[in-house]
Design an enzyme around this catalytic site. Structure first.
Site, PDB file in Angstrom:
ATOM      1  N   ASN A  82       0.878  -1.006  -0.030  1.00  0.00           N
ATOM      2  CA  ASN A  82       0.040  -0.279  -0.263  1.00  0.00           C
ATOM      3  C   ASN A  82       0.772   1.046  -0.081  1.00  0.00           C
ATOM      4  O   ASN A  82       2.231   0.969   0.361  1.00  0.00           O
ATOM      5  CB  ASN A  82      -0.843   0.034   1.597  1.00  0.00           C
ATOM      6  CG  ASN A  82      -2.387   0.452   1.164  1.00  0.00           C
ATOM      7  OD1 ASN A  82      -1.689   1.740   0.256  1.00  0.00           O
ATOM      8  ND2 ASN A  82      -3.774  -0.069   1.542  1.00  0.00           N
ATOM      9  N   HIS A 112      24.535   0.027  11.403  1.00  0.00           N
ATOM     10  CA  HIS A 112      25.232   1.601  11.515  1.00  0.00           C
ATOM     11  C   HIS A 112      26.386   0.997  12.099  1.00  0.00           C
ATOM     12  O   HIS A 112      25.351   0.289  13.311  1.00  0.00           O
ATOM     13  CB  HIS A 112      24.931   2.876  11.173  1.00  0.00           C
ATOM     14  CG  HIS A 112      24.557   3.433  10.159  1.00  0.00           C
ATOM     15  ND1 HIS A 112      24.564   3.933   8.593  1.00  0.00           N
ATOM     16  CD2 HIS A 112      23.399   3.437   9.339  1.00  0.00           C
ATOM     17  CE1 HIS A 112      24.114   4.380   7.856  1.00  0.00           C
ATOM     18  NE2 HIS A 112      22.641   3.554   8.708  1.00  0.00           N
ATOM     19  N   LYS A 180      -0.360 -15.114  18.603  1.00  0.00           N
ATOM     20  CA  LYS A 180      -1.719 -16.286  18.832  1.00  0.00           C
ATOM     21  C   LYS A 180      -0.864 -17.200  17.898  1.00  0.00           C
ATOM     22  O   LYS A 180      -0.398 -16.884  16.896  1.00  0.00           O
ATOM     23  CB  LYS A 180      -2.360 -15.931  18.529  1.00  0.00           C
ATOM     24  CG  LYS A 180      -3.373 -16.386  17.936  1.00  0.00           C
ATOM     25  CD  LYS A 180      -5.208 -15.882  17.513  1.00  0.00           C
ATOM     26  CE  LYS A 180      -6.132 -16.410  17.093  1.00  0.00           C
ATOM     27  NZ  LYS A 180      -7.351 -15.849  17.009  1.00  0.00           N
TER      28      LYS A 180
END
Length: 182
Positions: A82, A112, A180
């Site tokens: 999206n 880094h 879950k």
């Protein structure tokens, strides 16, 4: 002699100011500009297929999309991301089939050095991200360097994934943890 690009892809310290890497990033920015200004979904799909390392036939990313190189991104069939996603691909990002990625998601492979002198010198490194089939990542998810996710993983919106998880789990939180088994 090993090139800076080879070091980068191997997850070793490399010089990000290397001329070849700068040129690759410049080309990626040119491709991003074209991609993010293209209104036609089919044309955007073709742009991705010619830009990314590998893709499936049915892929879609909404603009605005940002990346470092693009050529280090590999996505499978039925891929959707999206709006406003960022995939920083100094190391490979590999995503399997049937992925749905929410808006404002970040996949970040760069790292880094913790040592200030080393970090200030401009050296960096990275770790790849690998994701199996059937991912669903909610909006605003951040996946950090080195993470490996199995198949059938669902990530709750706003989660920060700092470590790897296996198959068939719903993960959420900061840092993400198993909520879950699926």
């Amino acid at each position: 002699m090993v090139s800076e690009r080879e070091k980068m892809l191997a997850g070793e310290l490399y010089d990000a100011a290397d001329a070849d890497l700068k040129q690759l990033r410049l080309r990626a920015r040119e491709k991003m500009a074209v991609f993010n200004n293209e209104l036609d979904r089919i044309k955007r799909q073709e742009l991705l297929k010619n830009w990314f390392g590998t893709t499936g036939n049915h892929i879609m990313i909404e603009p605005q999309f940002s990346c470092d190189y693009g050529c280090n991104i590999h996505v499978g069939e039925n891929f959707y991301a999206n709006f406003n996603c960022t995939f920083l691909d100094v190391c490979e990002i590999r995503i399997g089939d049937n992925a749905m990625i929410g808006p404002n998601t970040q996949l970040l492979t760069p790292l880094h050095p913790l040592d200030a002198k080393e970090r200030i010198s401009g050296l960096e490194y990275g770790a790849s991200i690998t994701i199996g089939d059937n991912l669903w990542a909610g909006g605003g998810v951040t996946i950090l360097p080195g993470v490996v996710l199995g198949d059938n993983v669902v990530i709750g919106a706003g989660s920060v994934v700092t470590k790897s998880f296996g198959d068939n789990v719903l993960i959420a939180g900061n840092p993400a943890k198993i909520i879950k088994e699926l």
